[in-house]
Design an enzyme around this catalytic site. Sequence first.
Site, PDB file in Angstrom:
ATOM      1  N   ASP A 115      41.833  41.710  43.029  1.00 48.59           N
ATOM      2  CA  ASP A 115      41.930  40.398  43.630  1.00 48.59           C
ATOM      3  C   ASP A 115      42.247  40.579  45.114  1.00 48.59           C
ATOM      4  OD1 ASP A 115      42.103  37.735  44.074  1.00 48.59           O
ATOM      5  OD2 ASP A 115      43.880  37.390  42.843  1.00 48.59           O
ATOM      6  N   ASP A 152      40.808  36.806  33.525  1.00 43.89           N
ATOM      7  CA  ASP A 152      42.043  37.590  33.636  1.00 43.89           C
ATOM      8  C   ASP A 152      43.208  36.633  33.548  1.00 43.89           C
ATOM      9  OD1 ASP A 152      43.765  37.456  36.438  1.00 43.89           O
ATOM     10  OD2 ASP A 152      41.736  36.674  36.655  1.00 43.89           O
TER      11      ASP A 152
END
Length: 379
Positions: free
Chosen positions: A94, A274
């Site tokens: 990320d 996720d």
Amino acid sequence: MAKDFFKIEKNDTNTKARAGVITTDHSEIPTPIFMPVGTQGTVKAIYPRTLEEMDTRIILGNTYHLYLRPGTDIINKFGGLHKFMNWKGSILTDSGGYQVFSLKDLRKLSEEGAHFASYLDGSKHMFSPEKVVEIQRLLGSDVVMVLDECTEYPCEKKDAIKSMQLSEKWAIRSRKAFLEDSEPLYGFRQFQFGIGQGSMFADLRREYAQKLVDIGFDAYAIGGLSVGEPAELMYDMIEVTNEVLPLDKPRYLMGVGTPENILEAIERGIDMFDCVMPTRNARNGQLFTSYGKINIRNAKYKYSQELIDPMIDSYASQNFTLGYLRHLMLSDEIMGLMLASEHNIAFYLWLVRTAREKILSGEFSSWKREFLFRYNNPE
């Protein structure tokens, strides 16, 4: 010759669900897929060996945290994040945008980038779109995310527009930086995802999704959801975004969510997920099982000799009783955290694998309906 990054194997006939395969230089990833969160280079309380035994193909790391500690210079010296943490599968990192967003009192945003103070020692840092690409190059993740701004919920439309305009400028710069420096640092391919924003405004979601498609990324994520909005509103935003996103690219719903959320999103055409929920909730004693959620600390499990969940193919799920796990959790034994975390991750992996099997067999809709009824109405 390198394989295509994404291939759809089957579209469900009754919904927008699809089964496919994402291929990186580290693994083939059957979709729909759940990615365990390994924020700081580790999935909390689980050995990498255990993840491998559960056939985990991809995990998530975080640019913000790994940049601050141990630092990209150290990870680069080890030859990238894969070698540093001895992980043979794929890694998605990320961008750190959400972490910067969550530090409202410690950051300032401008067109240049995000200025912020470290939560560790107060030191000053700046993430520009180009800097975030550079950091992820040094980390050596298979999937690289762009820097974006996540809006609060609720927010005014004018604020969502302003945020979206900033994210668009950053997305353009991120893609340019990625393509200009496309030579693999560690000898394997990297892929870049754009991130959709637009808060809870359908027109903005469509508009920004089209802008990302026009920029042209390897795949697309949907960000800015699961920030406190009702679930039905989240599902609406997924639907309007997916109307615009190309069918032949993976779609990643960031930070979501519960088993119900995941199945509803799969039905609407999402491929990747996720969430910290399975490991975080495990450490607090909540288990996700094929027969519903349970709080293992409850007294009702004191004498239970039932296995944690014989439906789930993991060492923890099939070899330890609920009564024993309750004892470990109440005694603050580390193994209790490990067994609960292993089970919850195994459950999430089982959930998306089963969804995939049902898409391939044409039974997704009926299975989803039956599973959720059983899950939400435990005996």
